[in-house]
Design a protein around this motif. Structure first.
Motif, short mmCIF file in Angstrom:
data_model
loop_
_atom_site.label_atom_id
_atom_site.label_comp_id
_atom_site.label_asym_id
_atom_site.label_seq_id
_atom_site.Cartn_x
_atom_site.Cartn_y
_atom_site.Cartn_z
N ALA A 217 -8.70 4.13 6.37
CA ALA A 217 -7.98 4.04 5.09
C ALA A 217 -7.47 2.62 4.84
O ALA A 217 -7.77 2.01 3.81
N THR B 252 -9.06 -0.87 2.65
CA THR B 252 -8.21 -1.58 1.68
C THR B 252 -8.19 -3.08 1.99
O THR B 252 -8.39 -3.91 1.11
N VAL C 164 0.85 -1.19 0.00
CA VAL C 164 0.00 0.00 0.00
C VAL C 164 0.89 1.24 0.00
O VAL C 164 2.04 1.22 0.44
N GLN D 40 -3.50 2.75 0.31
CA GLN D 40 -4.20 2.13 -0.82
C GLN D 40 -3.25 1.24 -1.62
O GLN D 40 -2.09 1.58 -1.82
N ARG D 41 -3.80 0.12 -2.10
CA ARG D 41 -3.00 -0.73 -3.01
C ARG D 41 -2.77 0.01 -4.32
O ARG D 41 -3.61 0.79 -4.76
N TYR D 42 -1.63 -0.30 -4.96
CA TYR D 42 -1.34 0.38 -6.23
C TYR D 42 -0.75 -0.53 -7.29
O TYR D 42 -0.54 -0.11 -8.42
N ARG E 85 -1.18 6.50 1.42
CA ARG E 85 -2.59 6.72 1.79
C ARG E 85 -3.28 5.40 2.18
O ARG E 85 -4.49 5.34 2.30
#
Ligand SMILES: Cc1cc2nc3c(=O)[nH]c(=O)nc-3n(C[C@H](O)[C@H](O)[C@H](O)COP(=O)(O)OP(=O)(O)OC[C@H]3O[C@@H](n4cnc5c(N)ncnc54)[C@H](O)[C@@H]3O)c2cc1C
Length: 492
Positions: free
Chosen positions: A384, A388, A309, A314-316, A312
């Protein structure tokens, strides 16, 4: 000769009274591109002199893991049971190494790949062991000869382009990764032996400083420094520049590829961009100066078993892809912010798995019972990371990753205890841009015409990678277009 050694501007041949050395083809740099150029120029009948800045041959190539990106159905691919075609190889390289790839270069590279394998293996004696390494990792820990090195078998490519492994690594027994006992040594030793057998001469401790041109603008030699003394070298047919990248030129990195500032990796200090600058001074064009290879300093055996992650939460990226794609996505698209979220069971499995990079099996920074606690300890905004993990786990129960397409075999719900590894600022790399060259390795002027007498290959040029990267693309295009540079110079 009164010019300062820092002056990259060309010298007029008319001002040179005496040539200290002379050859048909003069090659600057005795790494992979230079050695390949020297072998082919000598094979074509030219008298060849290589000028090398350090005390011996090898360059970054001799320290490299040794992957050479080859395909289209090489004997090694076939022996390991993989089908491949030049068409599939082209499709992959154009999709993965861009945007803005040099299509004619990729076409030539893929169409000539099987022949290039034969040249390396049969004519130069580079050994390849017919065994495939299928574990996640930067390179095989042993002497296996073939591995996936570009994310061919992962999202987003695998769904549309039939995958094949193309990372060919020369066989090295008792290998020590990142030292002089990696696969790259077993590429360079046979190449330089072959050059010597063909009568190629080499001068060491010889730092090429600038080019010499005649009254028509043709490159007819170089000026170099040897043991602190300026020497002149005449090239009767052509000069081949093969001195590596600009990863260690702070000012150039700042100007062209600033994300890589203070994080050079997989390159050597001699990669100072000098060949690029001395050619620019003659009007040479450049390409893809912002493109960079990016290594990610975590063992793939660990991060494939968790989720990466960003800052933030979040996975990308799909964690089962080529680790270099992970590095690029982290540095270029996510401000170099990454955390690995992994549960205890997966972490222990990753720690126990075989790897060529045990030093990258890193320890967690935070360990908690719940995602909510972990998120709070990491300082992420409430919800957050929880959202996820909730989305990932919801689909992982069915063995799916619809968000990023990680393969089912690596998708497993994340349980408890749960940890986070702090992987911020864990990247480094080298530059991929450089001189714009033709498919025959002529250095192109900004007008588009070749600069007469000047040829180049390797990382001082923009090769097959324009932005994306696959391991093996550098030793691959360096040797492939190095050969072409040698042939072109020999017949110039
Ligand atoms: C640890 C490590 C692992 C790597 N793994 C891989 C891999 O698996 N696959 C892959 O494709 N790439 C890999 N690379 C990258 C690859 O080695 C380089 O990108 C590649 O060697 C570039 O080829 P080159 O011929 O342009 O430069 P080099 O092979 O570095 O050769 C350039 C030569 O020019 C000399 N030189 C520099 N300036 C001058 C000058 N002014 N005058 C005369 N000589 C000069 C240098 O001393 C050097 O010997 C790795 C690199 C490292 C360090």
């Amino acid at each position: 000769m009164t010019s300062k050694s820092s002056d990259v501007r060309p010298r007029p041949a008319a001002g040179i009274e005496h040539w200290d050395y002379e050859a048909d083809v003069v090659v600057a740099g005795f790494g992979v591109a230079g050695a390949s150029a020297a072998v082919e120029a000598a094979t074509a009948g030219a008298d060849v002199l290589v000028l090398e800045r350090t005390g011996g041959w090898g360059g970054a190539a001799a320290m490299a893991g040794g992957f050479i990106y080859l395909g289209g159905g090489t004997p090694l691919q076939k022996a390991c049971g993989f089908d491949d075609t030049a068409l599939n190889m082209k499709a992959f390289m154009k999709a993965a190494l861009g945007p803005g790839v040099d299509e004619p270069k990729i076409d030539a590279y893929c169409e000539g790949s099987v022949d290039h394998y034969h040249w390396l293996a049969d004519e130069c004696g580079v050994p390849f062991k017919a065994s495939f390494w299928g574990e996640p990792g930067w390179e095989p820990p042993g002497d296996d000869g073939l591995q996936y090195t570009g994310g061919e078998n992962a999202a987003p490519f695998a769904a549309t382009i039939p995958p094949a492994p193309r990372g060919h690594v020369p066989q090295m027994q008792d290998k020590h990764v990142s030292s002089e006992k990696g696969g790259g040594y077993m590429l360079m030793k046979p190449l330089t032996d072959k050059a010597a057998a063909l009568g190629v001469r080499a001068e060491y401790d010889m730092r090429v400083q600038t080019l010499v041109t005649d009254e028509d603008g043709r490159v007819v030699g170089v000026v170099a420094k040897q043991y602190g003394k300026e020497v002149t070298v005449r090239a009767r047919r052509g000069v081949v520049l093969a001195t590596g990248s600009f990863a260690y030129n702070q000012a150039m990195v700042e100007a062209y590829a600033p994300r890589l500032l203070n994080r050079p990796a997989a390159s050597i200090e001699e990669h100072d961009g000098r060949a690029i600058q001395m050619s620019q001074a003659l009007g040479a064009d450049l390409a893809h100066m912002d493109a960079t290879e990016v290594a990610f300093f975590c063992d793939p055996q660990l991060f494939i078993r968790g989720i990466l992650v960003n800052g933030r939460g979040q996975r990308y990226i799909n964690e089962d892809t080529y680790p270099g794609r992970v590095g690029q996505a982290t540095l270029i698209e996510n401000q170099n912010q990454a955390f690995l979220i992994i549960d205890e069971e997966a972490y222990e499995a990753g720690m126990a798995a075989p790897s060529s990079s045990p030093q990258l099996k890193r320890k967690p920074r935070w360990v908690c019972e719940t995602v909510a606690e972990l998120e709070a300890e990491m300082g992420l905004p409430e919800g957050a990371l929880q959202s996820t993990v909730e989305v990932y786990n919801r689909h992982a129960q069915q063995g799916a990753d619809p968000l990023l397409g990680k393969k089912a075999e690596w998708v497993k719900p994340i349980g408890s205890p749960i940890a986070a590894l702090d992987l911020r600022n864990s990247t480094g790399g080298f530059t991929l841009g450089g001189l714009r060259t033709s498919v025959d390795s002529e250095v192109l002027h900004v007008s588009g015409d070749p600069i007469p007498g000047l040829f180049a290959a390797g990382r001082c040029t923009a090769g097959v990678s324009a932005g994306g990267y696959a391991s093996g693309a550098s030793l691959g295009d360096g040797s492939f277009f190095g050969r072409r540079a040698g042939r072109s110079a020999a017949k110039a």
